[in-house]
Motif scaffolding. Sequence first.
Motif, PDB file in Angstrom:
ATOM      1  N   CYS A 306       0.987  -0.822   0.395  1.00 26.45           N
ATOM      2  CA  CYS A 306      -0.205   0.019   0.189  1.00 26.45           C
ATOM      3  C   CYS A 306       0.973   1.021   0.418  1.00 26.45           C
ATOM      4  CB  CYS A 306      -0.828   0.053   1.091  1.00 26.45           C
ATOM      5  SG  CYS A 306       0.105   0.675   2.655  1.00 26.45           S
ATOM      6  N   ASP A 307       0.600   2.251  -0.755  1.00 25.50           N
ATOM      7  CA  ASP A 307       1.493   3.711  -1.494  1.00 25.50           C
ATOM      8  C   ASP A 307       0.999   4.572  -0.419  1.00 25.50           C
ATOM      9  OD1 ASP A 307       3.233   4.849  -2.335  1.00 25.50           O
ATOM     10  OD2 ASP A 307       2.205   4.998  -4.355  1.00 25.50           O
ATOM     11  N   VAL A 308       0.679   4.594   0.359  1.00 22.65           N
ATOM     12  CA  VAL A 308       0.241   5.569   2.182  1.00 22.65           C
ATOM     13  C   VAL A 308       0.696   6.004   2.616  1.00 22.65           C
ATOM     14  CG1 VAL A 308      -2.067   5.324   0.931  1.00 22.65           C
ATOM     15  CG2 VAL A 308      -1.717   4.528   2.898  1.00 22.65           C
ATOM     16  N   THR A 309       0.768   7.230   2.846  1.00 21.72           N
ATOM     17  CA  THR A 309       1.256   7.816   4.666  1.00 21.72           C
ATOM     18  C   THR A 309       0.272   7.823   5.531  1.00 21.72           C
ATOM     19  OG1 THR A 309       2.850   9.296   2.693  1.00 21.72           O
ATOM     20  CG2 THR A 309       2.730   9.019   5.450  1.00 21.72           C
ATOM     21  N   PHE A 310       0.666   7.467   6.718  1.00 28.48           N
ATOM     22  CA  PHE A 310       0.165   7.664   7.526  1.00 28.48           C
ATOM     23  C   PHE A 310       0.129   8.868   8.694  1.00 28.48           C
ATOM     24  CE2 PHE A 310      -0.112   2.605   6.442  1.00 28.48           C
ATOM     25  CZ  PHE A 310      -1.631   2.760   6.616  1.00 28.48           C
ATOM     26  N   GLU A 311      -0.635   9.287   8.903  1.00 28.68           N
ATOM     27  CA  GLU A 311      -0.046  11.037  10.257  1.00 28.68           C
ATOM     28  C   GLU A 311      -1.531  10.434  11.429  1.00 28.68           C
ATOM     29  OE1 GLU A 311      -0.854  14.225   8.010  1.00 28.68           O
ATOM     30  OE2 GLU A 311       0.785  14.205   7.449  1.00 28.68           O
ATOM     31  N   VAL A 312      -0.818  10.894  12.382  1.00 24.86           N
ATOM     32  CA  VAL A 312      -2.547  10.697  13.961  1.00 24.86           C
ATOM     33  C   VAL A 312      -1.923  11.748  14.584  1.00 24.86           C
ATOM     34  CG1 VAL A 312      -2.058   8.742  15.720  1.00 24.86           C
ATOM     35  CG2 VAL A 312      -1.685   8.030  13.707  1.00 24.86           C
ATOM     36  N   PHE A 313      -2.267  12.149  15.086  1.00 21.07           N
ATOM     37  CA  PHE A 313      -2.662  13.060  16.144  1.00 21.07           C
ATOM     38  C   PHE A 313      -3.941  12.784  16.793  1.00 21.07           C
ATOM     39  CE2 PHE A 313      -2.342  15.147  11.420  1.00 21.07           C
ATOM     40  CZ  PHE A 313      -0.648  15.598  11.659  1.00 21.07           C
ATOM     41  N   VAL A 314      -3.262  12.339  17.458  1.00 15.83           N
ATOM     42  CA  VAL A 314      -3.952  11.408  18.758  1.00 15.83           C
ATOM     43  C   VAL A 314      -3.190  11.485  19.681  1.00 15.83           C
ATOM     44  CG1 VAL A 314      -5.251   9.650  20.076  1.00 15.83           C
ATOM     45  CG2 VAL A 314      -4.809   9.603  17.641  1.00 15.83           C
ATOM     46  N   PRO A 315      -3.762  12.996  20.688  1.00 14.20           N
ATOM     47  CA  PRO A 315      -3.003  13.118  22.406  1.00 14.20           C
ATOM     48  C   PRO A 315      -3.048  11.403  23.375  1.00 14.20           C
ATOM     49  CG  PRO A 315      -5.132  14.197  21.929  1.00 14.20           C
ATOM     50  CD  PRO A 315      -4.914  13.027  20.879  1.00 14.20           C
ATOM     51  N   GLU A 316      -0.877  11.405  23.383  1.00 18.51           N
ATOM     52  CA  GLU A 316      -1.349  10.918  24.216  1.00 18.51           C
ATOM     53  C   GLU A 316      -1.294  10.127  25.578  1.00 18.51           C
ATOM     54  OE1 GLU A 316       1.803   8.393  23.847  1.00 18.51           O
ATOM     55  OE2 GLU A 316       2.814   9.939  22.950  1.00 18.51           O
ATOM     56  N   THR A 317      -1.838  10.755  26.455  1.00 16.72           N
ATOM     57  CA  THR A 317      -2.738  10.690  27.174  1.00 16.72           C
ATOM     58  C   THR A 317      -4.261  10.303  27.520  1.00 16.72           C
ATOM     59  OG1 THR A 317      -3.323  12.966  28.008  1.00 16.72           O
ATOM     60  CG2 THR A 317      -1.808  12.081  28.600  1.00 16.72           C
ATOM     61  N   LEU A 318      -4.923  10.265  25.907  1.00 21.37           N
ATOM     62  CA  LEU A 318      -6.156  10.344  26.297  1.00 21.37           C
ATOM     63  C   LEU A 318      -7.212   8.648  26.259  1.00 21.37           C
ATOM     64  CD1 LEU A 318      -9.074  11.612  24.966  1.00 21.37           C
ATOM     65  CD2 LEU A 318      -8.248  10.334  22.419  1.00 21.37           C
ATOM     66  N   MET A 319      -7.164   8.713  27.391  1.00 20.25           N
ATOM     67  CA  MET A 319      -8.217   7.097  27.088  1.00 20.25           C
ATOM     68  C   MET A 319      -9.633   7.473  27.102  1.00 20.25           C
ATOM     69  SD  MET A 319      -5.695   5.820  29.130  1.00 20.25           S
ATOM     70  CE  MET A 319      -6.182   4.334  29.274  1.00 20.25           C
ATOM     71  N   VAL A 320     -10.591   6.223  26.474  1.00 19.17           N
ATOM     72  CA  VAL A 320     -11.357   6.087  25.959  1.00 19.17           C
ATOM     73  C   VAL A 320     -12.606   5.394  26.756  1.00 19.17           C
ATOM     74  CG1 VAL A 320     -12.053   7.456  23.301  1.00 19.17           C
ATOM     75  CG2 VAL A 320     -10.972   4.714  23.952  1.00 19.17           C
ATOM     76  N   GLN A 321     -13.525   4.894  27.269  1.00 22.63           N
ATOM     77  CA  GLN A 321     -14.286   4.251  27.539  1.00 22.63           C
ATOM     78  C   GLN A 321     -15.118   3.436  26.522  1.00 22.63           C
ATOM     79  OE1 GLN A 321     -14.328   3.866  30.803  1.00 22.63           O
ATOM     80  NE2 GLN A 321     -15.798   1.812  31.503  1.00 22.63           N
ATOM     81  N   ALA A 322     -14.268   2.092  26.836  1.00 26.21           N
ATOM     82  CA  ALA A 322     -14.473   1.007  25.358  1.00 26.21           C
ATOM     83  C   ALA A 322     -13.974  -0.657  25.492  1.00 26.21           C
ATOM     84  CB  ALA A 322     -13.192   1.420  23.684  1.00 26.21           C
TER      85      ALA A 322
END
Length: 452
Positions: A306-322
């Motif tokens: 796959c010829d795509v670049t990933f970008e992630v903008f997720v805060p290090e400390t973010l916790m979700v209830q899941a």
Amino acid sequence: MTLAAVVVFAIFEIVKTILFPQISLISSHIMTVIVAGILAFYVSRYAFSRYSAALKETERQTIMTEETNRLLSAVLATMREGVLIVNSQMRIVVYNGAAARIVRLPESNAQTRQQGEEAAAGVPFKLIEDAAEHSSIPASPSYRLADATRNPAVNEAFQRALDERAPVEVRVEMADRAAHSYQLNVAPLGSDLVVGVFFDITQLERLERVRREFFANLSHELRTPLTAILAYSETLLAGAIDDRENNTRFIEKLHKHASHMSELISDISDLSAIESGSVKLSLGPVRLKSVVAEIIALTEARRPNCDVTFEVFVPETLMVQADRTRLEQILYNLIDNAVKFNRPGGTVTVSTEESASRVAIHVEDTGAGITATDLPRVFERLYRTDKSRSRKVEGTGLGLAIVKHLVQAHGGEVSAASEIGRGSRFTFTLPVATAAVPPPSSSDARLATADQ
Ligand code: ADP
């Protein structure tokens, strides 16, 4: 009573004449007046008591009628079905708020809302009997049914019910509300009225269409790999098994199509388990960023070219209830789609937006995008945009339906936005967990460059 008094008076006169034949005229008249007065007193007392009893009964009936009308108008005002009562001149004599919105009565919602308020406040609302005369909505030329709606099917249904004095049932689509269809039941009411009830069947019809399309698509989805499997196996049986140049390729094809069928069936059973509620979520605080990192690694491993670049903008400390496993499934479906439907050299961006106790997670791509017609339908089971194009891309057409149900099971919502030629953005929401934040794991280090 009056008759009895007359009889008593006659008997008195006879007795008086027999017993006192010599009585003077004056004495006779005095006796007559006294007896007549006594009789008149009893007769009038009796008449008065009867009259007051009748008056009480009338008052009781008036209160009951008012109470019934009040209840009836309150029920009408709160009904979701539109109700129209039409008289023999095809004039609307009573309608509720829902009907005003369906046929767009010139009186608008204000009057019907007022009726509801009056009803709630105990103001009597005359209807049903002599509705034309007593209705709180005056019958006037502006309330002709033909003025309220130009839809011929509605007018015909009321006219037929009036002419035939028999119930009429029709399906109508309102021209000014093209997206809404109704089942209209019109029935005679009393001697010269008919009542029409509009049931909104738009949603029912949509579900029915989705169900029909699901089965049509399912049989197509199963027939395609089955036909290929039959063709390749027959070719092999017919002698190609000894064809050293092609037999491995044929067996690989057999394997590919059988795998697709197996994937499809496992997705269907997964989806029906989630939909029926038999999948129990084990909810807990999950560090979103580590799950995103794992899923990107998995996608890259499954799609090495796959010829795509990933970008992630997720805060290090973010916790979700899941439920961690289910969250992985949601993210995998969205990120895998963002890769599959991207352009060569494109970008897949995962970002978050926090608000109060919820977080919106966006998965964005730079692919061809989804048309406005297809966009609201991509979450339907087995729905695929531009079938011929989609067939070239592997997939079961169930991924987004699974995503939708899993997100809803978490108490969140999912949506999609897209711009042709620029890409699509899928967003789902989850509750933010309030638990303590564990230290980041080493697997997240590789994404650190693109972090917020
Ligand atoms: P599939 O297994 O086909 O990917 P999905 O339910 O995940 O099934 O998606 C349904 C359809 O929605 C896809 O076949 C595709 O046509 C469209 N779709 C989903 N995601 C995207 C995207 N990111 N860009 C463009 N089209 C998409």
